[in-house]
Design an enzyme around this catalytic site. Structure first.
Site, PDB file in Angstrom:
ATOM      1  N   ILE A  88     -29.862   6.864 -25.120  1.00  0.00           N
ATOM      2  CA  ILE A  88     -29.407   5.834 -26.045  1.00  0.00           C
ATOM      3  C   ILE A  88     -29.702   6.294 -27.466  1.00  0.00           C
ATOM      4  CG2 ILE A  88     -29.816   3.472 -26.852  1.00  0.00           C
ATOM      5  CD1 ILE A  88     -30.476   2.711 -23.998  1.00  0.00           C
ATOM      6  N   CYS A  89     -28.788   6.014 -28.359  1.00  0.00           N
ATOM      7  CA  CYS A  89     -28.972   6.245 -29.792  1.00  0.00           C
ATOM      8  C   CYS A  89     -29.391   7.694 -30.054  1.00  0.00           C
ATOM      9  CB  CYS A  89     -29.961   5.221 -30.360  1.00  0.00           C
ATOM     10  SG  CYS A  89     -29.882   5.024 -32.155  1.00  0.00           S
TER      11      CYS A  89
END
Length: 84
Positions: free
Chosen positions: A60-61
């Site tokens: 994520i991210c």
């Protein structure tokens, strides 16, 4: 009591895991992980082991940036959403 005393990256045997999940975020400590050579090597060890070929990897991210910096997402399909 393992929760209160987690392993350091150096102590992790990546072949003992059923998959990898790399969280992200914009916190300076998280962003600094995208430059961590120990993590690069751990991720490479996991990905390059033939026995792990079908195990999931999620990020994520800034976690995706860690995968990229580890040079393990060559010649594979990945998905990403950019909101900036």
């Amino acid at each position: 009591n393992e929760f209160m005393n987690p392993l350091g990256y150096e102590q992790c045997d990546m072949n003992e895991y059923d998959g990898i999940f790399i969280p992200g975020g914009h916190d300076p400590q998280v962003v600094s992980l995208t430059k961590n050579e120990i993590l690069f090597n751990k991720i490479k060890t996991f990905v390059e082991n033939e026995e792990n070929k079908h195990k999931p990897i999620g990020a994520i991210c800034h976690g995706v940036q860690l995968l990229n910096n580890s040079n393990v997402i060559k010649d594979v399909k990945v998905t990403c959403v950019c909101s900036w």
